[in-house]
Design a protein around this motif. Structure first.
Motif, PDB file in Angstrom:
ATOM      1  N   GLN A 195       0.443  14.076  -9.633  1.00 52.90           N
ATOM      2  CA  GLN A 195       0.839  13.272 -10.612  1.00 52.90           C
ATOM      3  C   GLN A 195       1.027  11.940  -9.942  1.00 52.90           C
ATOM      4  N   ILE A 196       1.656  11.588  -8.923  1.00 54.01           N
ATOM      5  CA  ILE A 196       2.392  10.374  -8.679  1.00 54.01           C
ATOM      6  C   ILE A 196       1.284   9.631  -7.780  1.00 54.01           C
ATOM      7  N   ILE A 197       0.097  10.057  -7.332  1.00 55.00           N
ATOM      8  CA  ILE A 197      -1.133   9.567  -6.958  1.00 55.00           C
ATOM      9  C   ILE A 197      -1.752   8.799  -8.179  1.00 55.00           C
ATOM     10  N   SER A 198      -1.840   9.512  -9.292  1.00 58.02           N
ATOM     11  CA  SER A 198      -2.444   9.014 -10.369  1.00 58.02           C
ATOM     12  C   SER A 198      -1.737   7.925 -11.060  1.00 58.02           C
ATOM     13  N   LEU A 199      -0.396   8.348 -11.066  1.00 58.42           N
ATOM     14  CA  LEU A 199       0.377   7.244 -11.806  1.00 58.42           C
ATOM     15  C   LEU A 199       0.397   5.979 -10.795  1.00 58.42           C
ATOM     16  N   ALA A 200       0.402   5.970  -9.751  1.00 55.10           N
ATOM     17  CA  ALA A 200       0.585   4.939  -8.912  1.00 55.10           C
ATOM     18  C   ALA A 200      -0.626   4.172  -8.819  1.00 55.10           C
ATOM     19  N   LYS A 201      -1.769   4.525  -9.151  1.00 54.88           N
ATOM     20  CA  LYS A 201      -2.942   3.753  -9.513  1.00 54.88           C
ATOM     21  C   LYS A 201      -2.991   2.996 -10.480  1.00 54.88           C
ATOM     22  N   THR A 202      -2.025   3.277 -11.612  1.00 55.14           N
ATOM     23  CA  THR A 202      -2.042   2.531 -12.723  1.00 55.14           C
ATOM     24  C   THR A 202      -1.210   1.360 -12.609  1.00 55.14           C
ATOM     25  N   ILE A 203      -0.435   1.086 -11.528  1.00 53.78           N
ATOM     26  CA  ILE A 203       0.336  -0.121 -11.082  1.00 53.78           C
ATOM     27  C   ILE A 203      -0.404  -1.240 -10.612  1.00 53.78           C
ATOM     28  N   PRO A 204      -0.510  -2.508 -11.108  1.00 53.03           N
ATOM     29  CA  PRO A 204      -1.062  -3.375 -10.667  1.00 53.03           C
ATOM     30  C   PRO A 204      -0.672  -3.924  -9.290  1.00 53.03           C
ATOM     31  N   ASP A 205      -1.625  -4.333  -8.432  1.00 53.55           N
ATOM     32  CA  ASP A 205      -1.588  -4.936  -7.024  1.00 53.55           C
ATOM     33  C   ASP A 205      -1.010  -3.727  -6.148  1.00 53.55           C
ATOM     34  N   LEU A 206      -1.036  -2.330  -6.593  1.00 52.34           N
ATOM     35  CA  LEU A 206      -0.634  -1.235  -5.549  1.00 52.34           C
ATOM     36  C   LEU A 206      -1.840  -0.775  -5.281  1.00 52.34           C
ATOM     37  N   GLU A 207      -1.924  -0.626  -4.083  1.00 53.84           N
ATOM     38  CA  GLU A 207      -3.214   0.154  -3.411  1.00 53.84           C
ATOM     39  C   GLU A 207      -2.824   1.608  -2.953  1.00 53.84           C
ATOM     40  N   VAL A 208      -3.502   2.711  -3.340  1.00 48.78           N
ATOM     41  CA  VAL A 208      -3.003   3.916  -2.844  1.00 48.78           C
ATOM     42  C   VAL A 208      -3.834   4.536  -1.718  1.00 48.78           C
ATOM     43  N   GLN A 209      -3.329   5.019  -0.815  1.00 45.69           N
ATOM     44  CA  GLN A 209      -4.361   5.791   0.361  1.00 45.69           C
ATOM     45  C   GLN A 209      -3.668   6.852   0.683  1.00 45.69           C
ATOM     46  N   GLU A 210      -4.730   7.982   0.793  1.00 45.98           N
ATOM     47  CA  GLU A 210      -4.261   9.199   1.555  1.00 45.98           C
ATOM     48  C   GLU A 210      -4.559   9.201   3.170  1.00 45.98           C
ATOM     49  N   THR A 211      -3.846   8.856   3.909  1.00 39.65           N
ATOM     50  CA  THR A 211      -3.948   8.460   5.387  1.00 39.65           C
ATOM     51  C   THR A 211      -2.819   9.215   6.100  1.00 39.65           C
ATOM     52  N   PRO A 212      -3.118   9.352   7.394  1.00 38.75           N
ATOM     53  CA  PRO A 212      -2.210  10.121   8.418  1.00 38.75           C
ATOM     54  C   PRO A 212      -1.110   8.933   8.415  1.00 38.75           C
ATOM     55  N   VAL A 215       0.878  -1.186  -0.043  1.00 39.37           N
ATOM     56  CA  VAL A 215      -0.125  -0.071   0.048  1.00 39.37           C
ATOM     57  C   VAL A 215       1.042   1.115  -0.077  1.00 39.37           C
ATOM     58  N   LEU A 216       0.622   2.060  -1.030  1.00 38.12           N
ATOM     59  CA  LEU A 216       1.464   3.335  -0.964  1.00 38.12           C
ATOM     60  C   LEU A 216       0.403   4.336  -0.199  1.00 38.12           C
ATOM     61  N   HIS A 217       1.119   4.992   0.757  1.00 37.43           N
ATOM     62  CA  HIS A 217       0.563   5.967   1.695  1.00 37.43           C
ATOM     63  C   HIS A 217       1.047   7.524   1.356  1.00 37.43           C
ATOM     64  N   THR A 218       0.030   8.302   1.525  1.00 39.23           N
ATOM     65  CA  THR A 218       0.650   9.929   1.511  1.00 39.23           C
ATOM     66  C   THR A 218      -0.377  10.677   2.345  1.00 39.23           C
ATOM     67  N   PRO A 219      -0.011  11.393   3.377  1.00 39.98           N
ATOM     68  CA  PRO A 219      -0.766  12.248   4.143  1.00 39.98           C
ATOM     69  C   PRO A 219      -1.894  13.097   3.412  1.00 39.98           C
ATOM     70  N   PRO A 220      -3.018  12.995   4.047  1.00 45.55           N
ATOM     71  CA  PRO A 220      -4.111  13.871   3.048  1.00 45.55           C
ATOM     72  C   PRO A 220      -3.609  15.392   3.261  1.00 45.55           C
ATOM     73  N   ILE A 221      -4.334  16.035   2.351  1.00 46.35           N
ATOM     74  CA  ILE A 221      -4.152  17.633   2.544  1.00 46.35           C
ATOM     75  C   ILE A 221      -4.540  18.184   3.801  1.00 46.35           C
ATOM     76  N   SER A 222      -5.668  17.553   4.526  1.00 47.14           N
ATOM     77  CA  SER A 222      -6.122  17.900   5.714  1.00 47.14           C
ATOM     78  C   SER A 222      -5.133  17.956   6.710  1.00 47.14           C
ATOM     79  N   GLU A 223      -4.217  17.072   6.460  1.00 50.22           N
ATOM     80  CA  GLU A 223      -3.112  16.953   7.820  1.00 50.22           C
ATOM     81  C   GLU A 223      -2.103  18.453   7.708  1.00 50.22           C
TER      82      GLU A 223
END
Length: 269
Positions: A201-218, A183-191
């Motif tokens: 750009q990276i969030i968008s591109l990461a979502k095209t990688i098979p078996d990789l989940e993207v989450q905006e989480t603390p 899982v690829l995590h990055t802090p949400p803007i609310s943080e």
């Protein structure tokens, strides 16, 4: 010695200014729409008056004119700083704006993943508040400056910044991503992190990688100790892998895949 140009400049006196740093490749401003709309949103947040002629086309043409004047069309970085016109103290006399553009050369047009060691630690002296002002690129960068001095004094390449909840927000010069258990995590803007152009750009591109989940989480500092990979993103560098945090070392596999995808997107235009 007095500088008459700066005596009444609100950006200099009060930090009453915002900026965008853009990358130019082959006479094209990368991600120009994203930069333009973030600049417009930041001006509205600071209650600056947006001139009628300040369109996307105007934004691009002014930057490219500055780049062309330095004959750096092939590869350059440009910074446009927008500040409120002179007058007043905390209360400005006007909300009208002026701007200036500075340009410098970039050695490598496309993005690259550098292989050398890149060590970071947490900067604890000051924290970033969880508020809207933290998400814009204002000229008030005291935390980034003091953090950079701290990193330099301690032989570090960068530092990780925390917010008022003691969660990870970003690095000194970009947004931060953490890979853990697929899982690829990055802090949400609310943080309180910067609403980064490369982050988007990276969030968008990461979502095209098979078996990789993207989450905006603390992300907590404890999460970093368990991470498989860490990297920093900004428009000029692209992706900067972090190889070491304290005694923990990290791989760079996803950084390399995402950099390839980023360069492919740029080539395809």
């Amino acid at each position: 010695m007095q500088n008459s140009v700066l005596q009444n400049n609100r950006g200099f006196l009060f930090g009453d200014a915002i900026f965008e740093t853009v990358k130019i490749i082959d006479n094209k401003v990368l991600f120009s729409e994203d930069h333009y709309f973030r600049l417009m949103a930041s001006m509205r947040i600071l209650r600056m008056e947006i001139p009628m002629n300040f369109t996307l086309e105007f934004f691009e043409s002014e930057i490219l004119k500055a780049v062309q004047s330095q004959q750096l069309e092939t590869s350059a970085r440009a910074r446009i700083t927008v500040y409120r016109k002179d007058g007043g103290y905390y209360l400005p006399e006007t909300n009208e704006i002026e701007y200036l553009i500075s340009v410098s050369k970039i050695a490598n047009p496309l993005y690259q993943v550098e292989k050398q060691e890149y060590e970071v630690d947490i900067y604890k002296d000051f924290v970033i508040p969880k508020q809207l002002l933290s998400t814009i690129k204002s000229t008030n960068k005291a935390i980034n400056i003091t953090g950079s001095i701290y990193a330099n004094e301690n032989g570090l390449d960068n530092c990780i910044l925390l917010n008022t909840d003691k969660n990870v927000v970003e690095a000194l010069n970009g947004n931060i991503f953490m890979l853990k258990d697929g899982v690829l995590h990055t802090p949400p803007i609310s943080e309180g992190c910067l609403n980064g152009i490369m982050r988007k750009q990276i969030i968008s591109l990461a979502k095209t990688i098979p078996d990789l989940e993207v989450q905006e989480t603390p992300i907590s500092p404890f999460d970093i100790q368990k991470a498989d990979e860490l990297f920093i993103t900004n428009v000029i560098k692209g992706i900067q892998p972090i190889t070491k945090y304290r005694k923990k070392e990290f791989q760079t596999n996803i950084s390399e895949v995402l950099t390839q995808k980023l360069n492919t997107k740029i080539r395809l235009g």
